[in-house]
Scaffold this active site. Structure first.
Site, PDB file in Angstrom:
ATOM      1  N   TYR A  81     -11.447  14.813 -19.631  1.00 27.80           N
ATOM      2  CA  TYR A  81     -10.851  15.186 -18.342  1.00 27.80           C
ATOM      3  C   TYR A  81     -11.954  15.356 -17.309  1.00 27.80           C
ATOM      4  O   TYR A  81     -11.817  14.933 -16.155  1.00 27.80           O
ATOM      5  CB  TYR A  81     -10.060  16.493 -18.480  1.00 27.80           C
ATOM      6  CG  TYR A  81      -9.241  16.782 -17.243  1.00 27.80           C
ATOM      7  CD1 TYR A  81      -7.932  16.313 -17.135  1.00 27.80           C
ATOM      8  CD2 TYR A  81      -9.776  17.503 -16.177  1.00 27.80           C
ATOM      9  CE1 TYR A  81      -7.186  16.554 -15.990  1.00 27.80           C
ATOM     10  CE2 TYR A  81      -9.028  17.747 -15.034  1.00 27.80           C
ATOM     11  CZ  TYR A  81      -7.738  17.276 -14.946  1.00 27.80           C
ATOM     12  OH  TYR A  81      -7.002  17.504 -13.827  1.00 27.80           O
ATOM     13  N   PHE A 133      -4.836  -2.847   8.605  1.00 31.83           N
ATOM     14  CA  PHE A 133      -4.150  -3.234   7.378  1.00 31.83           C
ATOM     15  C   PHE A 133      -2.911  -2.352   7.277  1.00 31.83           C
ATOM     16  O   PHE A 133      -2.908  -1.226   7.784  1.00 31.83           O
ATOM     17  CB  PHE A 133      -5.066  -3.105   6.145  1.00 31.83           C
ATOM     18  CG  PHE A 133      -4.360  -3.596   4.910  1.00 31.83           C
ATOM     19  CD1 PHE A 133      -4.101  -4.951   4.758  1.00 31.83           C
ATOM     20  CD2 PHE A 133      -3.895  -2.724   3.949  1.00 31.83           C
ATOM     21  CE1 PHE A 133      -3.376  -5.421   3.663  1.00 31.83           C
ATOM     22  CE2 PHE A 133      -3.173  -3.185   2.847  1.00 31.83           C
ATOM     23  CZ  PHE A 133      -2.926  -4.531   2.704  1.00 31.83           C
ATOM     24  N   THR A 134      -1.855  -2.854   6.649  1.00 25.80           N
ATOM     25  CA  THR A 134      -0.548  -2.165   6.656  1.00 25.80           C
ATOM     26  C   THR A 134      -0.660  -0.692   6.234  1.00 25.80           C
ATOM     27  O   THR A 134      -0.218   0.208   6.961  1.00 25.80           O
ATOM     28  CB  THR A 134       0.445  -2.871   5.705  1.00 25.80           C
ATOM     29  OG1 THR A 134      -0.198  -3.071   4.440  1.00 25.80           O
ATOM     30  CG2 THR A 134       0.888  -4.208   6.258  1.00 25.80           C
ATOM     31  N   ASP A 224     -13.944  -0.506   5.450  1.00 25.03           N
ATOM     32  CA  ASP A 224     -13.009  -0.844   4.383  1.00 25.03           C
ATOM     33  C   ASP A 224     -13.626  -2.013   3.629  1.00 25.03           C
ATOM     34  O   ASP A 224     -13.680  -3.139   4.126  1.00 25.03           O
ATOM     35  CB  ASP A 224     -11.637  -1.225   4.974  1.00 25.03           C
ATOM     36  CG  ASP A 224     -10.611  -1.554   3.886  1.00 25.03           C
ATOM     37  OD1 ASP A 224     -11.026  -1.962   2.783  1.00 25.03           O
ATOM     38  OD2 ASP A 224      -9.403  -1.425   4.150  1.00 25.03           O
ATOM     39  N   LYS A 267      -9.107  -5.021  -5.711  1.00 20.15           N
ATOM     40  CA  LYS A 267      -9.565  -6.276  -5.148  1.00 20.15           C
ATOM     41  C   LYS A 267     -11.037  -6.501  -5.469  1.00 20.15           C
ATOM     42  O   LYS A 267     -11.424  -7.520  -6.016  1.00 20.15           O
ATOM     43  CB  LYS A 267      -9.388  -6.265  -3.623  1.00 20.15           C
ATOM     44  CG  LYS A 267      -7.942  -6.307  -3.180  1.00 20.15           C
ATOM     45  CD  LYS A 267      -7.829  -6.149  -1.686  1.00 20.15           C
ATOM     46  CE  LYS A 267      -7.215  -7.370  -1.061  1.00 20.15           C
ATOM     47  NZ  LYS A 267      -5.781  -7.531  -1.333  1.00 20.15           N
ATOM     48  N   ARG A 390       3.394 -12.143   5.640  1.00 19.11           N
ATOM     49  CA  ARG A 390       2.483 -11.307   6.419  1.00 19.11           C
ATOM     50  C   ARG A 390       2.787 -11.555   7.892  1.00 19.11           C
ATOM     51  O   ARG A 390       2.056 -12.222   8.605  1.00 19.11           O
ATOM     52  CB  ARG A 390       1.019 -11.628   6.105  1.00 19.11           C
ATOM     53  CG  ARG A 390       0.578 -11.319   4.701  1.00 19.11           C
ATOM     54  CD  ARG A 390       0.204  -9.874   4.403  1.00 19.11           C
ATOM     55  NE  ARG A 390       1.279  -8.903   4.342  1.00 19.11           N
ATOM     56  CZ  ARG A 390       1.145  -7.693   3.772  1.00 19.11           C
ATOM     57  NH1 ARG A 390       0.025  -7.317   3.219  1.00 19.11           N
ATOM     58  NH2 ARG A 390       2.142  -6.843   3.767  1.00 19.11           N
ATOM     59  N   PHE A 456       8.452  -3.810   4.272  1.00 26.88           N
ATOM     60  CA  PHE A 456       8.253  -5.079   3.565  1.00 26.88           C
ATOM     61  C   PHE A 456       8.215  -4.904   2.051  1.00 26.88           C
ATOM     62  O   PHE A 456       8.496  -5.830   1.310  1.00 26.88           O
ATOM     63  CB  PHE A 456       6.973  -5.780   4.033  1.00 26.88           C
ATOM     64  CG  PHE A 456       5.698  -5.028   3.741  1.00 26.88           C
ATOM     65  CD1 PHE A 456       5.214  -4.095   4.635  1.00 26.88           C
ATOM     66  CD2 PHE A 456       4.989  -5.256   2.572  1.00 26.88           C
ATOM     67  CE1 PHE A 456       4.038  -3.401   4.368  1.00 26.88           C
ATOM     68  CE2 PHE A 456       3.816  -4.571   2.296  1.00 26.88           C
ATOM     69  CZ  PHE A 456       3.343  -3.635   3.202  1.00 26.88           C
TER      70      PHE A 456
HETATM   71  N1  F0G Z   1      -7.490  -2.238   2.640  1.00 26.88           N
HETATM   72  C1  F0G Z   1      -7.379  -3.562   2.535  1.00 26.88           C
HETATM   73  C2  F0G Z   1      -8.205  -4.438   3.403  1.00 26.88           C
HETATM   74  C3  F0G Z   1      -6.504  -4.128   1.600  1.00 26.88           C
HETATM   75  O1  F0G Z   1      -6.413  -5.447   1.512  1.00 26.88           O
HETATM   76  C4  F0G Z   1      -5.730  -3.267   0.782  1.00 26.88           C
HETATM   77  C5  F0G Z   1      -4.769  -3.811  -0.170  1.00 26.88           C
HETATM   78  C6  F0G Z   1      -5.886  -1.884   0.934  1.00 26.88           C
HETATM   79  C7  F0G Z   1      -6.775  -1.398   1.864  1.00 26.88           C
HETATM   80  C8  F0G Z   1      -5.078  -0.920   0.112  1.00 26.88           C
HETATM   81  O2  F0G Z   1      -5.539  -0.922  -1.198  1.00 26.88           O
HETATM   82  O3  F0G Z   1      -3.556  -1.699  -2.543  1.00 26.88           O
HETATM   83  O4  F0G Z   1      -5.497  -0.544  -3.638  1.00 26.88           O
HETATM   84  O5  F0G Z   1      -3.946   0.708  -2.178  1.00 26.88           O
HETATM   85  N2  F0G Z   1      -4.347  -5.001  -0.149  1.00 26.88           N
HETATM   86  C9  F0G Z   1      -3.392  -5.586  -1.072  1.00 26.88           C
HETATM   87  C10 F0G Z   1      -3.024  -6.981  -0.626  1.00 26.88           C
HETATM   88  C11 F0G Z   1      -2.206  -4.737  -1.345  1.00 26.88           C
HETATM   89  O6  F0G Z   1      -2.167  -7.570  -1.305  1.00 26.88           O
HETATM   90  O7  F0G Z   1      -3.573  -7.520   0.325  1.00 26.88           O
HETATM   91  P1  F0G Z   1      -4.582  -0.605  -2.452  1.00 26.88           P
END
Ligand code: F0G
Length: 483
Positions: A81, A133-134, A224, A267, A390, A456
């Site tokens: 842990y 980013f979303t 990021d 990623k 997108r 989405f």
């Molecule tokens: N920032 C960027 C640039 C990303 O592409 C993503 C995720 C995140 C933050 C969030 O990270 O998913 O680990 O919580 N991108 C994925 C995509 C979901 O399909 O482009 P996460």
């Protein structure tokens, strides 16, 4: 180390510098079964079941292939842990690759965004960034902030020769700081290989220019780094001054200009998880207490120790050009082939995937009828290939409940690292060609169930007419019994 393979007759064919040792069986279902599946999934590719999918190009997130060394490392995971040796190995890898001392583990990228936004974003703040980013935008807005996108005129052009469409517009950055006042700008966010505009990198020179402005005003930079490996690869390939600089040095330089670096390990290192790193003890302490609250103890942060071990190895593999260059090479091949076919695709080729422009592909379908979503559904029906919308569906409604047409209306076809072969890529290109020739059949979509935030992901839609059935009928007329 430059291991480009030169071909005598086909210079553009990408070649894998790895061999396949573990495989997963795929199924290509019939066109009728694919239509049934997309209907059951509310015309939302997020809601499809992988048993119905042939090539899963939804994302590279958590789907890159792991290396033999990553899988081997999982056997030495230290279950604990607190104080796990796996964490300390991962911490060492992060210090080496990103050059930052303090490491806060989180379960994935958006968890890092939650922590950073809760600590640094206050009501009325504005956050300048090269593009949103979303999940980033959602977290900043929940904390009362407003995202300001400071991209250059090139960024949203579908076809461009600009190698760095992810650059920030320096003059506009100066202007917004003057307009809103330094006290309302908690930090400037740079996103490596800017995801939503087609995986487009920024240049080191641009980062230096941003850093100069940030220093002048005493504003932090938050990077990021989810797609930092590819951005570093493009800097090496496209920015003359970095031709002979190693990927490690480029990564270290990008991170050295940032006060806080966060990433989705799903990623960057072909595993799961994520992290926040910084050299500042003060900044680390501001964020630290949120880790056990939301993520888990400081030495696992919501990740399994096996994932942490694989992450350490995966991070070091990011320094290998043949690893981080694999996906960009396949994307470049596909983008060039699509362009030759007259299919509108974001150029130059970037990271993460091919991005097809639904506005030009389906000029007869309005953005408010969700053309990119319709294109994603249509491609799935005719090929079993799952991409991701997108575009406007990925934007939430404004405060008055109106749909917000997105800047770019894209169908993204991700190329997870080392997953698909060239013949699978050619199958995809072939079906896209057929779809383009039959594009007038495709119509729009409408929501039948619509969540208020990040709609989405879980939203359900339906076709505005019987165009999916017409598409299937034409497919059968042209392909007969073939899948
Ligand atoms: N920032 C960027 C640039 C990303 O592409 C993503 C995720 C995140 C933050 C969030 O990270 O998913 O680990 O919580 N991108 C994925 C995509 C979901 O399909 O482009 P996460």
């Amino acid at each position: 180390m430059d291991q480009d393979i030169k071909f005598y007759s086909r210079p553009s064919v990408p070649v894998e510098l790895h061999k396949v040792r573990v495989v997963q069986k795929l199924h290509l279902k019939s066109v009728d079964e694919r239509l049934r599946a997309i209907r059951e999934g509310g015309f939302n590719t997020f809601l499809l079941n992988t048993k119905d999918i042939f090539l899963d190009m939804l994302t590279d997130s958590g789907t890159n292939a792991m290396s033999d060394n990553q899988i081997a490392s999982m056997l030495q995971a230290d279950d604990a842990y607190s104080g796990s040796q796996s964490f300390y190995r991962m911490e060492e890898a992060l210090r080496e690759v990103f050059g930052k001392h303090y490491v806060l583990p989180v379960h994935q990228g958006r968890a890092a965004e939650n922590v950073i936004s809760q600590v640094f974003v206050n009501e009325g703040d504005v956050i300048p960034m090269n593009y949103h980013f979303t999940t980033t935008k959602a977290h900043m807005e929940i904390n009362g902030g407003t995202v300001l996108e400071i991209y250059t005129d090139e960024a949203l052009k579908i076809k461009s020769t600009n190698p760095f469409k992810g650059n920030m517009d320096i003059q506009r950055l100066k202007d917004v700081i003057a307009e809103y006042g330094v006290e309302h700008v908690p930090f400037i966010r740079m996103e490596a290989s800017t995801n939503l505009i087609g995986g487009q990198p920024y240049s080191m020179q641009n980062m230096k220019d941003v850093k100069a402005i940030a220093d002048e005003h005493g504003i932090m930079i938050v990077l990021d780094a989810s797609l930092i490996g590819e951005n570093a690869y493009f800097i090496k390939k496209r920015e003359a001054a970095y031709k002979d600089v190693s990927i490690k040095e480029i990564l270290n330089e990008m991170c050295a200009m940032s006060d806080i670096v966060y990433f989705s390990s799903r990623k960057v290192s072909s595993t799961r998880g994520g992290g926040i790193v910084t050299d500042s003890e003060e900044l680390m302490l501001k964020m630290r207490d949120l880790i056990p609250l939301y993520e888990g103890f400081m030495t696992y942060g919501g990740m399994s120790v096996r994932e942490i071990e694989a992450m350490a190895v995966g991070l070091r593999e990011t320094l290998d050009e043949t690893v981080i260059g694999q996906s960009p090479a396949f994307i470049e091949y596909a983008v060039n082939e699509l362009d030759d076919m007259g299919i509108p695709v974001v150029m130059p080729a970037g990271a993460l995937g091919c991005h097809i422009d639904a506005k030009q592909f389906l000029p007869h379908v309005s953005q408010l009828d969700y053309s990119a979503g319709a294109l994603a559904a249509a491609l799935f029906i005719v090929s079993g290939c799952r991409g991701m919308e997108r575009g406007t569906i990925s934007m939430d409604r404004d405060a008055d409940g109106n749909d917000v047409a997105s800047d770019m209306e894209l169908l993204r076809l991700a190329f997870p690292r080392r997953v698909f072969t060239l013949s699978q890529t050619n199958f995809l290109l072939d079906r896209l060609k057929w779809l383009h020739e039959n594009r007038e059949i495709i119509g729009g979509l409408k929501f039948v169930e619509e969540p208020a935030v990040l709609r989405f992901f879980m939203g359900r839609l339906d076709a505005v007419s019987d165009w999916p059935e017409k598409l299937v009928a034409k497919f059968k007329a042209d392909f007969g019994d073939s899948l």
